[in-house]
Design an enzyme around this catalytic site. Structure first.
Site, short mmCIF file in Angstrom:
data_model
loop_
_atom_site.label_atom_id
_atom_site.label_comp_id
_atom_site.label_asym_id
_atom_site.label_seq_id
_atom_site.Cartn_x
_atom_site.Cartn_y
_atom_site.Cartn_z
CG HIS A 1 2.49 39.68 51.88
ND1 HIS A 1 1.93 40.90 52.17
CD2 HIS A 1 3.72 39.94 51.36
CE1 HIS A 1 2.78 41.85 51.84
NE2 HIS A 1 3.88 41.29 51.35
CG HIS B 1 29.35 66.03 59.54
ND1 HIS B 1 29.27 65.03 60.46
CD2 HIS B 1 28.33 66.90 59.83
CE1 HIS B 1 28.29 65.27 61.30
NE2 HIS B 1 27.69 66.37 60.94
#
Length: 676
Positions: A255, A474
């Site tokens: 790979h 937040h």
């Protein structure tokens, strides 16, 4: 094999097993013209599995895009046209920079959306397949792309949008770096895509028990996908990675590393090639492959006839198409920008929404939306229809397939990559919104936008602890300087509504880089003395010292400019002449010549304070060793925003105290007696 062997590193396996599919795509499935890589009518090809860059480079070489055998020999080398992962703007024929897995798939979804929007702008009434703006987006993905979370978001949205112009080829080879993918993945990927609403088809080159590269079966699957216009298509191609390497095929070793000289020689023997020859491309092979250029020119000429007919029938649309294609803004467009009355009170997110609505009639190329936060981000242009299949429009958001307001759903990862794809496709200019704290979800895409110099605009609201009661989850604290650390990204934090309008003006005038506009939830006063030209320069003198000879300079951004102004008034009342500088964009200011920067921040004035509701980090460059920073070096809390600013010391009094501390470092603050 030869390229990776010479480079000493690379990813040969997937390029080996995908070679027949890639050749089929470039020779017979895609509409493209190697002599004109920027042809507007071309199909787009996205190699989302960017590690297998040779899959693309070899086809660009064989098709005649300008790459040579020497370029393939220089794979992964300094200043070569064949870097380790494809780079947009560096190599002709490369439509996007890929490498971070899943990003290319998101780009492809964005390109498909852009193609539909472009058709809606310029040729909405044409019969299906009869418009010069009809074309396909092709994308090759690997197991890694499919596993990345962004693929779920992007693919879900593509199915919902019924993007019939999008065809994804999934190289299902069951191998990744950690060898057999069974160690980490066992879901039925085809059924997953069926659940998203995609058309699916499978081609298995292993089903006979012997490995057979059945190119005809793959061709028929691709033709079936092209014929499906109501849904995106997902073509699963079962391959064996590294075939026909006798010892390393179907292993993780092939790979991501070179095969080694012995395995390369053994593989060439299996193929009936001379093991002693490297980079051997017989003249007749190259001549045969290059015939695709003639076919491409023929397809281009046929398209050109329809395109010219369209231009003759639609001269106004053609002129608009030319303007937008060159990333030019229309004459007089700035007259549409709103201005706001000094003394009024307005959140900059609301001001941004009013700017977008005002620009809608004059900039048809501008479109965008939010990650399910339209009302919070104010990203919906008033009266504009949603971009959505008619059957999915809602009472609150009516629309149609050619609409303008984008609804990304709660998919920030995908939104970032889709915005890049829209910008890469050309023909329109996108923006996307969420809360600033969730820019973290978008960061890989933002970084790639900066790398590719794409004019994507991010509308990131709720930009500080000023959002208040939603609390620290937040409230962005580290985000502004984290984003300013990305080379090529402009981070703009306007101080009020008029600076917001000026910020949009400057952002739209820049066509060679992305920009983020950080906006408040809370109302801010519309300040006196703001300057559109000053905003364009990144920083400017908002309030000059009373005697024109400041002893201290206060520098602030966004909602803290008001606090700096109040702090300056306190200092002036104490007999300290103070200059207040609004610096909405550090990047723009640093881009000015030294003479301008000296007029704003004279080196002779060393007493300085920077004020921002976030970490101090980069402000030390501007305040120097004697300066102070009023900042926030910890997370926020859940409370009304005014309480937070008071409790965390983001106040005029603290700013004034910091200024006196800076003066004290310079021996300029003599203090007062206490009377004791």
């Amino acid at each position: 094999m030869d390229a990776v062997e010479k480079a000493g590193s690379g990813h040969p396996g997937t390029a080996m097993s995908l070679a027949p599919a890639a050749y089929l795509l470039f020779q017979h499935a895609m509409r493209h013209d190697p002599t004109d890589p920027q042809w507007a009518g071309r199909d787009r090809f996205v190699l989302s599995a960017g590690h297998t860059s040779l899959t693309l480079y070899i086809q660009l070489y064989l098709s005649g895009y300008g790459l040579t055998l020497d370029d393939l020999r220089r794979l992964r080398q300094w200043d070569s046209l064949t870097p380790g992962h494809p780079e947009h703007g560096h190599t002709a024929g490369v439509e996007t920079t890929t490498g971070p897995l899943g990003q290319g798939l998101g780009n492809a979804v964005g390109m498909a959306m852009a193609a539909r929007r472009e058709r809606g702008l310029f040729d909405p009434d044409a019969e299906p397949g009869r418009s010069p703006f009809d074309h396909h987006i092709w994308c090759v993905v690997s197991d890694g792309d499919i596993e990345e979370g962004i693929s779920h978001e992007a693919s879900s949205l593509a199915g919902h949008q019924k993007l019939g112009n999008l065809i994804v080829i999934y190289d299902d080879n069951h191998i990744s770096i950690e060898d057999d993918t069974l160690i980490a993945k066992s879901e039925d990927v085809v059924k997953r895509y069926e659940a998203y609403g995609w058309h699916t088809v499978s081609v298995d080159w292993t089903e006979s028990g012997d490995y057979t590269e059945d190119v005809q079966a793959l061709y028929e699957a691709l033709q079936e996908a092209k014929a499906e216009t109501g849904r995106p298509s997902f073509v699963r191609l079962r391959t064996i990675i590294g075939w026909p390497a006798p010892n390393k095929q179907n292993t993780g070793k092939i790979h991501g590393s070179a095969l080694g000289a012995e395995e390369v020689a053994a593989t060439k023997q299996v193929l009936g090639m001379d093991p002693a020859k490297t980079f051997d491309v017989p003249d007749e092979v190259l001549k045969h492959a290059r015939e695709v250029a003639a076919r491409g020119r023929e397809a281009h000429a046929e398209w050109e006839q329809g395109y010219r007919s369209w231009r003759e029938a639609n001269p106004e649309r053609a002129a608009e198409f030319d303007r937008i294609s060159h990333r030019e803004l229309p004459a007089g467009w700035t007259s549409a920008l709103p201005s706001f009355e000094v003394g009024a009170s307005m959140a900059t997110r609301k001001a941004s929404g009013e700017v977008l609505s005002a620009l809608a009639p004059v900039l048809p190329e501008l479109w965008g939306g939010s990650a399910d936060l339209a009302e919070s981000n104010n990203t919906t242009m008033k009266g504009e229809p949603s971009f959505i299949p008619e059957e999915f429009q809602t009472k609150d958001f009516p629309g149609h397939r050619y609409g303008r307001t984008l609804h990304f759903g709660i998919r920030e990862h995908a939104m970032g990559a889709i915005l890049n794809g829209i910008a890469l496709h050309g023909g329109t200019r996108p923006y996307g919104g969420t809360f600033l704290v969730f820019s973290d979800y978008m960061r890989p895409s933002v970084r790639l936008a900066a790398l590719m110099k794409l004019p994507v605009t991010y509308v990131w609201t709720h930009d500080s602890i000023g959002l208040g009661e939603d609390g620290p989850t937040h409230q962005p604290v580290e985000h502004l300087w984290s984003l300013r650390a990305i080379p090529g990204l402009d981070v703009v934090r306007p101080a009020d509504a008029n600076e917001t309008a000026a910020a949009w003006k400057t952002v739209l005038e820049h066509t060679d880089r992305p920009a983020a506009i950080a906006l408040t939830r809370q109302n801010l006063p519309v300040l006196e003395g703001t300057s559109a030209d000053g905003v364009a320069h990144g920083g400017y003198v908002l309030r000059e010292a009373s005697d024109g000879q400041p002893r201290v300079i206060l520098i602030a951004t966004g909602s803290e400019v008001e606090i700096a102004v109040q702090g300056g008034e306190l200092l002036e009342s104490q007999g300290i002449p103070t200059r207040v500088v609004s610096m909405p964009c550090v990047e723009w200011f640093k881009g000015q010549d030294s003479a301008y920067k000296q007029t704003v921040l004279p080196s002779s004035i060393r007493a300085r304070v920077a004020v921002e509701a976030g970490i101090a980090l980069g402000w030390h460059e501007f305040v120097g060793e004697c300066g102070e920073v009023v900042s926030l070096e910890h997370f926020g809390a859940s409370a009304p925003y005014k309480t937070l600013y008071e409790q965390f010391g983001l106040t005029a009094e603290r700013v004034a105290a910091a200024a006196r501390a800076s003066l004290a470092k310079l021996g300029q603050d003599k203090g007062e007696t206490t009377g004791n």
